[in-house]
Scaffold this motif. Structure first.
Motif, mmCIF file in Angstrom:
data_model
loop_
_atom_site.group_PDB
_atom_site.id
_atom_site.type_symbol
_atom_site.label_atom_id
_atom_site.label_comp_id
_atom_site.label_asym_id
_atom_site.label_seq_id
_atom_site.Cartn_x
_atom_site.Cartn_y
_atom_site.Cartn_z
ATOM 1 N N GLY A 41 18.642 29.501 34.668
ATOM 2 C CA GLY A 41 17.852 30.330 35.569
ATOM 3 C C GLY A 41 18.043 31.821 35.408
ATOM 4 N N ARG A 42 18.759 32.264 34.391
ATOM 5 C CA ARG A 42 18.926 33.714 34.198
ATOM 6 C C ARG A 42 17.656 34.297 33.587
ATOM 7 N NH1 ARG A 42 21.690 32.013 29.273
ATOM 8 N NH2 ARG A 42 20.763 33.202 27.572
ATOM 9 N N PRO A 43 17.334 35.531 33.913
ATOM 10 C CA PRO A 43 16.130 36.140 33.329
ATOM 11 C C PRO A 43 16.264 36.304 31.811
ATOM 12 C CG PRO A 43 16.918 37.406 35.199
ATOM 13 C CD PRO A 43 17.976 36.394 34.881
ATOM 14 N N VAL A 44 15.199 36.018 31.109
ATOM 15 C CA VAL A 44 15.163 36.125 29.655
ATOM 16 C C VAL A 44 13.978 37.016 29.294
ATOM 17 C CG1 VAL A 44 14.901 34.828 27.501
ATOM 18 C CG2 VAL A 44 16.112 33.806 29.428
ATOM 19 N N MET A 45 14.233 37.975 28.410
ATOM 20 C CA MET A 45 13.159 38.859 27.970
ATOM 21 C C MET A 45 12.161 38.093 27.100
ATOM 22 S SD MET A 45 13.807 41.941 29.117
ATOM 23 C CE MET A 45 12.785 42.973 28.101
ATOM 24 N N PHE A 46 10.871 38.377 27.274
ATOM 25 C CA PHE A 46 9.856 37.827 26.382
ATOM 26 C C PHE A 46 10.015 38.470 25.012
ATOM 27 C CE2 PHE A 46 7.436 36.657 30.175
ATOM 28 C CZ PHE A 46 6.854 35.472 29.773
ATOM 29 N N HIS A 47 9.895 37.679 23.978
ATOM 30 C CA HIS A 47 9.849 38.238 22.631
ATOM 31 C C HIS A 47 8.423 38.720 22.399
ATOM 32 C CE1 HIS A 47 9.830 38.455 18.250
ATOM 33 N NE2 HIS A 47 11.149 38.542 18.341
ATOM 34 N N SER A 48 8.264 39.859 21.773
ATOM 35 C CA SER A 48 6.928 40.441 21.589
ATOM 36 C C SER A 48 5.993 39.496 20.827
ATOM 37 C CB SER A 48 7.023 41.784 20.881
ATOM 38 O OG SER A 48 7.664 41.634 19.625
ATOM 39 N N GLN A 49 6.534 38.675 19.944
ATOM 40 C CA GLN A 49 5.677 37.752 19.198
ATOM 41 C C GLN A 49 5.056 36.710 20.116
ATOM 42 O OE1 GLN A 49 4.885 38.134 15.863
ATOM 43 N NE2 GLN A 49 3.301 36.677 16.464
ATOM 44 N N MET A 50 5.782 36.313 21.179
ATOM 45 C CA MET A 50 5.223 35.359 22.136
ATOM 46 C C MET A 50 3.983 35.931 22.807
ATOM 47 S SD MET A 50 8.550 33.740 24.031
ATOM 48 C CE MET A 50 7.548 32.916 25.249
ATOM 49 N N ILE A 51 4.028 37.210 23.141
ATOM 50 C CA ILE A 51 2.891 37.848 23.797
ATOM 51 C C ILE A 51 1.711 37.940 22.823
ATOM 52 C CG2 ILE A 51 2.100 39.979 24.891
ATOM 53 C CD1 ILE A 51 5.033 40.270 25.912
ATOM 54 N N CYS A 52 1.988 38.280 21.564
ATOM 55 C CA CYS A 52 0.921 38.336 20.556
ATOM 56 C C CYS A 52 0.311 36.961 20.341
ATOM 57 C CB CYS A 52 1.465 38.875 19.239
ATOM 58 S SG CYS A 52 1.912 40.606 19.283
ATOM 59 N N ASP A 53 1.164 35.929 20.286
ATOM 60 C CA ASP A 53 0.660 34.571 20.096
ATOM 61 C C ASP A 53 -0.223 34.146 21.266
ATOM 62 O OD1 ASP A 53 2.065 34.487 17.738
ATOM 63 O OD2 ASP A 53 3.690 33.217 18.513
ATOM 64 N N LEU A 54 0.171 34.489 22.480
ATOM 65 C CA LEU A 54 -0.627 34.154 23.651
ATOM 66 C C LEU A 54 -1.991 34.849 23.578
ATOM 67 C CD1 LEU A 54 -1.072 32.832 26.372
ATOM 68 C CD2 LEU A 54 0.066 34.778 27.432
ATOM 69 N N ALA A 55 -1.986 36.113 23.181
ATOM 70 C CA ALA A 55 -3.252 36.843 23.054
ATOM 71 C C ALA A 55 -4.162 36.170 22.029
ATOM 72 C CB ALA A 55 -2.986 38.290 22.667
ATOM 73 N N THR A 56 -3.568 35.662 20.948
ATOM 74 C CA THR A 56 -4.361 34.962 19.928
ATOM 75 C C THR A 56 -4.961 33.685 20.497
ATOM 76 O OG1 THR A 56 -2.957 35.851 18.174
ATOM 77 C CG2 THR A 56 -4.271 33.892 17.644
ATOM 78 N N VAL A 57 -4.170 32.922 21.251
ATOM 79 C CA VAL A 57 -4.665 31.676 21.844
ATOM 80 C C VAL A 57 -5.811 31.978 22.818
ATOM 81 C CG1 VAL A 57 -4.048 29.765 23.379
ATOM 82 C CG2 VAL A 57 -2.505 30.434 21.540
ATOM 83 N N VAL A 58 -5.662 33.026 23.608
ATOM 84 C CA VAL A 58 -6.723 33.405 24.553
ATOM 85 C C VAL A 58 -7.984 33.790 23.777
ATOM 86 C CG1 VAL A 58 -7.416 35.093 26.280
ATOM 87 C CG2 VAL A 58 -5.148 34.037 26.407
ATOM 88 N N ILE A 60 -8.957 32.825 20.816
ATOM 89 C CA ILE A 60 -9.564 31.621 20.239
ATOM 90 C C ILE A 60 -10.279 30.831 21.323
ATOM 91 C CG2 ILE A 60 -9.044 29.381 19.200
ATOM 92 C CD1 ILE A 60 -6.770 30.848 17.654
ATOM 93 N N GLY A 61 -9.652 30.725 22.499
ATOM 94 C CA GLY A 61 -10.252 29.975 23.595
ATOM 95 C C GLY A 61 -11.524 30.610 24.135
ATOM 96 N N GLU A 62 -11.639 31.913 24.036
ATOM 97 C CA GLU A 62 -12.824 32.602 24.537
ATOM 98 C C GLU A 62 -13.951 32.638 23.524
ATOM 99 O OE1 GLU A 62 -11.286 36.386 25.812
ATOM 100 O OE2 GLU A 62 -10.740 35.606 27.776
ATOM 101 N N SER A 63 -13.672 32.228 22.290
ATOM 102 C CA SER A 63 -14.691 32.255 21.232
ATOM 103 C C SER A 63 -15.649 31.096 21.347
ATOM 104 C CB SER A 63 -14.042 32.216 19.848
ATOM 105 O OG SER A 63 -13.249 33.367 19.674
#
Length: 63
Positions: A41-58, A60-63
């Protein structure tokens, strides 16, 4: 800030930049898991690649 810079109003740019810096920084964190162990349950920083990957999935989903 862009407009102040384009118009060579550098004193205004400095003022706006200081105001923006005073707002702080966004640091996204998540809670990884929950449990009995103190490490759970400790806070963990998001890795920047995770955010980029999420943007890519979004995208693709909006296409």
């Amino acid at each position: 800030m862009d407009k102040a810079s384009a118009e060579h109003r550098y004193e205004d740019w400095d003022k706006l930049n200081a105001e923006q810096d005073a707002l702080g920084a966004f640091e996204p964190v998540m809670t990884h898991s929950f449990g009995i162990d103190p490490q759970d349950g400790r806070p963990v920083m998001f890795h920047s690649q995770m955010i980029c990957d999420l943007a890519t999935v979004v995208d693709i989903g909006e296409s």
